[in-house]
Design an enzyme around this catalytic site. Structure first.
Site, PDB file in Angstrom:
ATOM      1  N   TYR A  13      -9.716   5.721 -11.878  1.00  0.00           N
ATOM      2  CA  TYR A  13      -9.524   6.348 -10.563  1.00  0.00           C
ATOM      3  C   TYR A  13      -9.268   7.844 -10.664  1.00  0.00           C
ATOM      4  O   TYR A  13      -8.781   8.445  -9.715  1.00  0.00           O
ATOM      5  CB  TYR A  13      -8.318   5.746  -9.833  1.00  0.00           C
ATOM      6  CG  TYR A  13      -8.197   4.254  -9.882  1.00  0.00           C
ATOM      7  CD1 TYR A  13      -9.066   3.442  -9.168  1.00  0.00           C
ATOM      8  CD2 TYR A  13      -7.190   3.647 -10.630  1.00  0.00           C
ATOM      9  CE1 TYR A  13      -8.928   2.056  -9.195  1.00  0.00           C
ATOM     10  CE2 TYR A  13      -7.050   2.266 -10.661  1.00  0.00           C
ATOM     11  CZ  TYR A  13      -7.928   1.479  -9.949  1.00  0.00           C
ATOM     12  OH  TYR A  13      -7.783   0.121  -9.978  1.00  0.00           O
ATOM     13  N   GLY A  65       0.761  -1.242   0.000  1.00  0.00           N
ATOM     14  CA  GLY A  65       0.000   0.000   0.000  1.00  0.00           C
ATOM     15  C   GLY A  65       0.786   1.284   0.000  1.00  0.00           C
ATOM     16  O   GLY A  65       0.200   2.363  -0.140  1.00  0.00           O
ATOM     17  N   CYS A  88     -13.650   4.175 -28.070  1.00  0.00           N
ATOM     18  CA  CYS A  88     -14.915   4.883 -28.279  1.00  0.00           C
ATOM     19  C   CYS A  88     -15.669   5.061 -26.968  1.00  0.00           C
ATOM     20  O   CYS A  88     -16.732   4.465 -26.735  1.00  0.00           O
ATOM     21  CB  CYS A  88     -15.759   4.111 -29.292  1.00  0.00           C
ATOM     22  SG  CYS A  88     -14.887   4.020 -30.847  1.00  0.00           S
TER      23      CYS A  88
END
Ligand code: LLP
Length: 417
Positions: free
Chosen positions: A317, A239, A345
């Site tokens: 994100y 993390g 697209c």
């Protein structure tokens, strides 16, 4: 990204011209620095003096065999979340005894295979999984070594999609239920408790959530000890964030040193961690070519040959990733505030918003910090073959570590009726 720099107006990675890489291998192209990956891994490993430790690289960040084998040679362990990742790390030469298996949905087949190859431990994410592992182990005459992944209910202060340690997240076993589930584990015939585990999120830029989670885990370890349940290792998860723009995350060495300090009363406990992004993100870049520029209704688009299919982080994100032109721009160049968009697209296919650039058709751009969750999240959406991947072996040498997909690859396994 310290290995990227301009020289006489052109962008180089180490001593290799970006334009040469694009010419030789085509675009879009992922490029990684082996030296950078090594340096990042050692930053973790070298901080843990006088402590038994294992740095388990989180394979999901980038699962290319070349990267896995580089890390395996350095002594890394691996954090996997599927049989696919298990087979990858074995193929790359990993020692099974250095593999931890995370993930909320481990299937019977996956558990059986992991038991047969003899992984270090399962990071168990639910009571039901604990019972399933026990059953599978019983059927094949094995003892499963396990750790419970505890959800410590700590706010990682990161993007909600990549926050995993809050009670509303699907991950891990609730802090409140943890002791009870450990007690159940003790009673199961084919389970051996070896550890405790947590992982609270990704792209964390502060130390405090890691340390808060560690305190909560250590409180549990003490309670377990008082019930005669002994823990051989604590896995603090991954993390640690990286710098994409101006973030200033702690160094891996500081994090490891702080966690090591927390274990002062437990000299014999092995410290595990599962870093992904911080090992590979800033080792990688995505080279892309400008197909067109388009100026209309006050908007400026740089339309490139890489899209959300190649690098989904900005679309998924709202991630900000730096974009550098291959040709260094001069003060006198005419610049526009470009939206850098891909061929897909979808209006969400924007790799970067509002970047001051001076570019024209066929110029090259480099998207920085793309080594983590770039290729590993790439898809064939809109039937684009996935890019090639190249490793910079040193200052001058480079090698393809994954061929560009061919058109035939796009329909492998399909049939025409
Ligand atoms: N361990 C476990 C159990 C994990 O779920 C993860 C990441 C890691 C370790 C590694 O975390 P890292 O050190 O890489 O932060 N695709 C997202 C990131 C998803 C992270 C998922 N879990 C992104 O591109 O930002």
């Amino acid at each position: 990204m310290d290995f990227l720099h301009y020289q006489k107006g052109h962008l180089f990675a180490n001593k290799i011209a970006i334009s040469e890489l694009a010419k030789q291998y085509g675009t879009p192209l992922y490029v990684y620095s082996a030296d950078y990956i090594t340096k990042q891994y050692l930053e973790y490993a070298r901080a843990l003096v006088n402590r038994k430790y294992l740095v388990c690289y989180a394979v999901k960040a980038n699962s290319n065999l070349a990267i896995l084998s580089l890390l395996a040679k350095l002594g890394a362990g691996f954090d996997i979340v599927s049989q696919g990742e298990l087979e990858r790390v074995l193929k790359a030469g990993a020692n099974p005894n250095k593999i931890v298996f995370s993930g909320v949905a481990k299937s019977v087949v996956e558990i059986e295979r992991a038991l047969k190859v003899g992984i270090k431990c399962f990071n168990v994410e639910s009571e039901a999984e604990l019972y399933r592992i026990n059953e599978v182990a019983k059927q094949i005459g094995k003892i499963a070594t396990i750790s419970l992944r505890i959800n410590p209910d700590v706010d990682a202060k990161t993007h909600p999609y990549i926050s995993t340690g809050l009670r509303e997240n699907k991950f891990g076993i609730s802090y409140k239920l943890a002791l009870d589930v450990y007690r159940q584990a003790v009673s199961l015939t084919n389970i051996k408790i070896v550890g405790i585990d947590c992982h609270i999120g990704s792209q964390l830029t502060e130390l405090s959530p890691f340390l808060d989670a560690a305190d909560r885990i250590l409180t549990l370890v003490a309670k377990l000890k008082s019930e005669n349940i002994h823990i051989e290792h604590i896995d603090f998860g991954g993390g640690l964030g990286v710098c994409y723009a101006d973030e200033q995350p702690p160094m891996a060495s500081s994090l490891m040193k702080e966690l090591n300090k927390k274990l002062v009363n437990y000299p014999d406990i092995e410290l595990l961690c599962e870093p992904g992004r911080s090992i590979v993100a800033n080792a990688g870049l995505l080279i892309t070519k400008v197909e067109y520029t388009k100026h209309q209704d006050g908007n400026h688009f740089a339309i490139i040959d890489a899209g959300m299919n190649d690098l989904i982080r900005p679309a998924l994100y709202q991630a900000w990733m730096n974009v550098l032109p291959e040709k260094e721009s001069q003060n006198t160049d005419e610049k526009y505030s470009y939206n850098v968009v891909g061929p897909i697209c979808e209006s969400s296919d924007v790799l970067a918003y509002q970047r001051q650039l001076s570019v024209k058709q066929d110029d090259l751009l480099v998207i920085c910090s793309a080594g983590a969750y770039g290729f590993s999240m790439a898809s064939n959406y809109n039937s684009h073959p996935r890019p090639a991947e190249v490793m910079l072996l040193n200052d001058m040498q480079h090698q393809v570590i994954r061929q560009r997909e061919s058109l035939e690859d796009l329909w492998r396994g399909e049939i025409v009726l």
